[in-house]
Design an enzyme around this catalytic site. Structure first.
Site, PDB file in Angstrom:
ATOM      1  CB  VAL A  87       4.189  -7.014 -11.633  1.00  0.00           C
ATOM      2  CG1 VAL A  87       3.632  -8.373 -11.547  1.00  0.00           C
ATOM      3  CG2 VAL A  87       3.507  -6.171 -10.449  1.00  0.00           C
ATOM      4  N   GLY A 146     -12.112  -0.421  -8.994  1.00  0.00           N
ATOM      5  CA  GLY A 146     -13.046   0.181  -9.767  1.00  0.00           C
ATOM      6  C   GLY A 146     -12.711   0.083 -11.200  1.00  0.00           C
ATOM      7  CD  GLU A 156      -2.512   1.700   0.405  1.00  0.00           C
ATOM      8  OE1 GLU A 156      -3.229   1.054  -0.241  1.00  0.00           O
ATOM      9  OE2 GLU A 156      -2.151   2.972  -0.125  1.00  0.00           O
ATOM     10  CG  HIS A 175     -18.051   8.038  -7.294  1.00  0.00           C
ATOM     11  ND1 HIS A 175     -19.344   8.586  -7.035  1.00  0.00           N
ATOM     12  CD2 HIS A 175     -17.690   7.841  -6.105  1.00  0.00           C
ATOM     13  CE1 HIS A 175     -19.752   9.009  -5.808  1.00  0.00           C
ATOM     14  NE2 HIS A 175     -18.602   8.281  -5.014  1.00  0.00           N
ATOM     15  N   GLY A 230      -9.447   4.127  -0.259  1.00  0.00           N
ATOM     16  CA  GLY A 230     -10.637   5.158  -0.213  1.00  0.00           C
ATOM     17  C   GLY A 230     -11.482   5.290   1.036  1.00  0.00           C
TER      18      GLY A 230
HETATM   19  C1  FAD Z   1     -13.799  12.354  -0.932  1.00  0.00           C
HETATM   20  C2  FAD Z   1     -14.551  11.006  -1.178  1.00  0.00           C
HETATM   21  C3  FAD Z   1     -15.760  10.549  -0.693  1.00  0.00           C
HETATM   22  C4  FAD Z   1     -16.124   9.199  -1.361  1.00  0.00           C
HETATM   23  N1  FAD Z   1     -17.656   8.809  -0.923  1.00  0.00           N
HETATM   24  C5  FAD Z   1     -17.823   7.680  -1.381  1.00  0.00           C
HETATM   25  C6  FAD Z   1     -19.187   6.997  -0.808  1.00  0.00           C
HETATM   26  O1  FAD Z   1     -19.792   7.463   0.130  1.00  0.00           O
HETATM   27  N2  FAD Z   1     -19.494   5.857  -1.259  1.00  0.00           N
HETATM   28  C7  FAD Z   1     -18.822   5.109  -2.420  1.00  0.00           C
HETATM   29  O2  FAD Z   1     -19.161   4.115  -2.692  1.00  0.00           O
HETATM   30  N3  FAD Z   1     -17.924   5.650  -2.634  1.00  0.00           N
HETATM   31  C8  FAD Z   1     -17.191   6.829  -2.248  1.00  0.00           C
HETATM   32  N4  FAD Z   1     -16.064   7.249  -2.993  1.00  0.00           N
HETATM   33  C9  FAD Z   1     -15.322   6.573  -3.659  1.00  0.00           C
HETATM   34  C10 FAD Z   1     -14.565   5.415  -3.195  1.00  0.00           C
HETATM   35  O3  FAD Z   1     -13.611   6.125  -2.313  1.00  0.00           O
HETATM   36  C11 FAD Z   1     -13.940   4.829  -4.270  1.00  0.00           C
HETATM   37  O4  FAD Z   1     -14.923   4.386  -5.453  1.00  0.00           O
HETATM   38  C12 FAD Z   1     -13.239   3.366  -3.921  1.00  0.00           C
HETATM   39  O5  FAD Z   1     -12.177   3.697  -2.889  1.00  0.00           O
HETATM   40  C13 FAD Z   1     -12.517   2.648  -5.072  1.00  0.00           C
HETATM   41  O6  FAD Z   1     -12.110   1.625  -4.600  1.00  0.00           O
HETATM   42  P1  FAD Z   1     -10.635   0.611  -5.005  1.00  0.00           P
HETATM   43  O7  FAD Z   1     -10.689  -0.711  -4.641  1.00  0.00           O
HETATM   44  O8  FAD Z   1     -10.876   0.958  -6.576  1.00  0.00           O
HETATM   45  O9  FAD Z   1      -9.595   1.575  -4.687  1.00  0.00           O
HETATM   46  P2  FAD Z   1      -9.079   2.296  -3.424  1.00  0.00           P
HETATM   47  O10 FAD Z   1     -10.128   2.260  -2.462  1.00  0.00           O
HETATM   48  O11 FAD Z   1      -9.107   3.859  -4.033  1.00  0.00           O
HETATM   49  O12 FAD Z   1      -7.686   1.872  -2.995  1.00  0.00           O
HETATM   50  C14 FAD Z   1      -6.735   1.860  -3.774  1.00  0.00           C
HETATM   51  C15 FAD Z   1      -5.417   1.840  -3.060  1.00  0.00           C
HETATM   52  O13 FAD Z   1      -4.371   1.564  -3.951  1.00  0.00           O
HETATM   53  C16 FAD Z   1      -3.213   2.318  -3.397  1.00  0.00           C
HETATM   54  N5  FAD Z   1      -2.207   2.501  -4.768  1.00  0.00           N
HETATM   55  C17 FAD Z   1      -2.328   2.823  -5.655  1.00  0.00           C
HETATM   56  N6  FAD Z   1      -1.387   2.488  -6.499  1.00  0.00           N
HETATM   57  C18 FAD Z   1      -0.478   1.791  -5.742  1.00  0.00           C
HETATM   58  C19 FAD Z   1       0.756   1.296  -6.254  1.00  0.00           C
HETATM   59  N7  FAD Z   1       1.455   1.492  -7.291  1.00  0.00           N
HETATM   60  N8  FAD Z   1       1.330   0.598  -5.198  1.00  0.00           N
HETATM   61  C20 FAD Z   1       0.800   0.077  -3.976  1.00  0.00           C
HETATM   62  N9  FAD Z   1      -0.379   0.991  -3.756  1.00  0.00           N
HETATM   63  C21 FAD Z   1      -1.042   1.527  -4.573  1.00  0.00           C
HETATM   64  C22 FAD Z   1      -3.673   3.649  -3.079  1.00  0.00           C
HETATM   65  O14 FAD Z   1      -2.859   4.233  -2.103  1.00  0.00           O
HETATM   66  C23 FAD Z   1      -5.148   3.306  -2.576  1.00  0.00           C
HETATM   67  O15 FAD Z   1      -5.059   3.248  -1.241  1.00  0.00           O
HETATM   68  C24 FAD Z   1     -15.633   8.635  -2.453  1.00  0.00           C
HETATM   69  C25 FAD Z   1     -14.355   9.098  -2.780  1.00  0.00           C
HETATM   70  C26 FAD Z   1     -14.015  10.285  -2.254  1.00  0.00           C
HETATM   71  C27 FAD Z   1     -12.449  10.613  -2.671  1.00  0.00           C
END
Ligand code: FAD
Ligand code: SF4
Length: 537
Positions: free
Chosen positions: A230, A502, A32, A469, A83
């Site tokens: 990778v 996502g 992470e 999003h 997120g």
């Molecule tokens: C302010 C805000 C409010 C939101 N509110 C909502 C809500 O109420 N409901 C909802 O459904 N969604 C909400 N969202 C959207 C939601 O946060 C995202 O859709 C969700 O987190 C995406 O999930 P994910 O699994 O795709 O990746 P994420 O949860 O974004 O996690 C990806 C992780 O990968 C890490 N990463 C990236 N590149 C690398 C790399 N090369 N090496 C190691 N680590 C890496 C990042 O640091 C991150 O922590 C909100 C977003 C924001 C910004």
């Protein structure tokens, strides 16, 4: 091998994967890029930029990232727990119509399969109906009724611990979700601070559920560690001998480039993070077989962030849960009442008076006219609406999302203003910068409560809407000619490589996407056999 699976990113897709893989007996490492946060280390206000924004290159090591692109301003999280640390905990099941659009149509009997995965994700995340109606929610309810859509008004379903009915706020209870295996929790106090990270342990962030359980079962989380490469091991082109994963510290952590070996990799770095990484791996020749569809059909959930500011409001509009309620303005347009906690006014720097009109110079002139007119008619109110201080306490943010189809492309390229480095760039047709019917609605709300309708300054000056999003880019499809992963999230062309975040979403959901990301990951993981039956044994 150092691990059976390495998971890149610890957000929704990453934490679900880590939990399910450790449960099946695999040895899991989670890389992470962001920091680990606790209730004590989270900032009290977003004016403390160093602890809010993520830009480690200039010393900002927070959990909230904001990336400007030509087509859209993207907000996303970056932390252990992805997120979930900054999100507004609203978890909604999208309408069934999403399975009838996009490249995943016909790949599975989604209508029959998905309900059980949604049910598991809802249970794991502790989703309940919001019981705290703040002043902003009551305003939205009245406005929805006046609009004739009162029957569609609903309290959001939120991943927040509210305790049994009648429990007072701020009470700490032993783990209420996992039969004592999880951490203790405290009931929500309705401070509206969810997007600044919950300092009360009431929000069900991933480090309190999926990731917590994964770590308890042995998953190793490497915080502040960015995956940069990778490669298949021993020159096997499809990765059947496993992979080597290279990392670098993402902050000032001591230590340099590290190498880990594993049998499989789950890319879960969010739509932006995974796209950036996979493009580099494809172009550098580490994983050259990744589909040429990479970066196509990136979706913004057709969003518009507008709002109403009531200078000197008697009520504190920041009270409640970050997204407390919503309603459907019409068949395609969904609006949610959103807030930041009082004192966290930094986002107010992006707010200006609401303006319609065609994009481009004409809209900027129109904006100047609207601004001048507003200053003439209500000079004090307008000036007080434009300065950021008090913005969170006085603002109702309207988060508008549409299910209408629309997408852009992402590619690696060199920006003209900084040609020394290749970065992700957006291209394709422009995204509409405002939803006319939503703007009209904001105006009516403003009139009703004596406020000023607001929108984002980037929409007007640069024709760039904002979104929290961002989805797609590694679309799920039937073959590598039409997408990047198959219906079980496996990267076409490679063994034991998965994409679970996502980026695999193949349609605009019209609701917040995290629950669907979890449900799809639950489904993908359900096809992986127990470790004792893994193909490499
Ligand atoms: C302010 C805000 C409010 C939101 N509110 C909502 C809500 O109420 N409901 C909802 O459904 N969604 C909400 N969202 C959207 C939601 O946060 C995202 O859709 C969700 O987190 C995406 O999930 P994910 O699994 O795709 O990746 P994420 O949860 O974004 O996690 C990806 C992780 O990968 C890490 N990463 C990236 N590149 C690398 C790399 N090369 N090496 C190691 N680590 C890496 C990042 O640091 C991150 O922590 C909100 C977003 C924001 C910004
Ligand atoms: S409203 Fe406050 S206490 Fe409740 S979950 Fe959000 S941040 Fe935590």
């Amino acid at each position: 091998m150092d691990f059976d699976y390495i998971v890149v990113g610890s957000g929704f897709g990453g934490s679900v994967s880590a939990h399910r893989l450790t449960e099946k007996g695999y040895r899991v490492g989670v890389m992470e890029m962001g920091r680990r946060w606790t209730a004590e280390s989270l900032p009290t206000t977003n004016w403390r930029l160093r602890h809010w924004i993520w830009r480690p290159g200039i010393g900002l090591r927070g959990f909230f990232n904001i990336d400007p692109f030509r087509h859209v301003l993207i907000m996303h999280g970056c932390a252990v727990g992805g997120g979930s640390i900054t999100y507004a905990n609203t978890l909604l099941v999208p309408g069934e119509a999403i399975w009838r659009n996009g490249s995943w149509v016909g790949l599975a009997d989604w209508k029959a399969e998905m309900p059980r995965h949604y049910a598991t994700a809802l249970r794991m995340l502790g989703v309940v109906e919001n019981r705290i109606m703040g002043p902003a929610d009551r305003i939205l309810q009245r406005a929805a009724e006046e609009h004739g859509a009162g029957n569609t008004f609903y309290r959001t379903r939120v991943a927040v611990f509210q305790g049994p009915l009648g429990d007072p706020p701020g009470v700490t209870r032993p783990d209420p979700y996992f039969g004592g295996e999880g951490p203790e929790r405290t009931t929500c106090v309705g401070c509206g601070g969810c997007m600044m990270g919950c300092r009360y342990r009431a929000k069900n962030t991933l480090d309190q559920n999926y990731l917590y359980l994964a770590e308890k079962r042995g998953a190793q989380v490497f915080a502040e560690t960015r995956v940069v490469d990778v490669r298949p091991l021993d020159g096997s082109p499809d990765g059947s001998n496993g992979y080597e994963v290279f990392t670098v510290p993402s902050t000032l952590l001591p230590g340099g480039r590290r190498r880990f070996t594993c049998r499989g990799v789950v890319f879960a770095a969010s739509a932006l993070g995974t796209l950036d990484l996979l493009f580099r791996l494809k172009e550098r020749g580490s994983l050259p077989g990744i589909s040429g569809q990479l970066g196509n059909r990136v979706r913004t959930n057709c969003e518009s962030l507008i709002g109403v500011r009531v200078p000197g409001s008697e009520e504190d509009l920041s009270q409640g849960i970050a997204i407390g309620s919503g309603f459907y303005l019409d068949q395609y347009t969904h609006i949610e009442a959103t807030r930041y906690p009082a004192g966290s006014d930094a986002m107010g720097l992006l707010a200006t008076v609401l303006t319609d009109g065609q994009p481009g110079r004409a809209r900027i002139f129109l904006w100047l006219r609207v601004l001048a007119g507003s200053l003439l008619r209500h000079p004090i109110r307008t000036l007080r609406s434009l300065h950021p201080f008090g913005w969170a306490r006085e603002s109702l943010i309207l988060l508008c999302m549409q299910t209408l189809d629309g997408h852009i492309e992402m590619r690696l390229g060199r920006p003209w203003f900084w040609p020394f480095r290749r970065v992700l760039r957006s291209q394709g047709r422009r995204i509409p910068t405002f939803i006319p019917q939503a703007n009209n609605f904001a105006r009516k709300v403003a009139q009703a409560i004596g406020g000023t309708p607001m929108s984002m300054v980037t929409e007007i000056l640069f024709d760039v809407p904002g979104t929290a999003h961002i989805l797609g880019g590694c679309a799920m499809a039937g073959s590598a000619e039409s997408g990047v992963v198959d219906s079980r999230n496996r990267l076409f062309g490679y063994r034991n490589l998965y994409v679970c975040d996502g980026s695999v979403i193949a349609a605009n959901l019209g609701v917040n996407p995290s629950l669907t990301i979890c449900a799809l990951t639950e489904r993908a993981m359900s096809f992986i056999p127990a470790a004792s039956e893994a193909e490499w044994h």
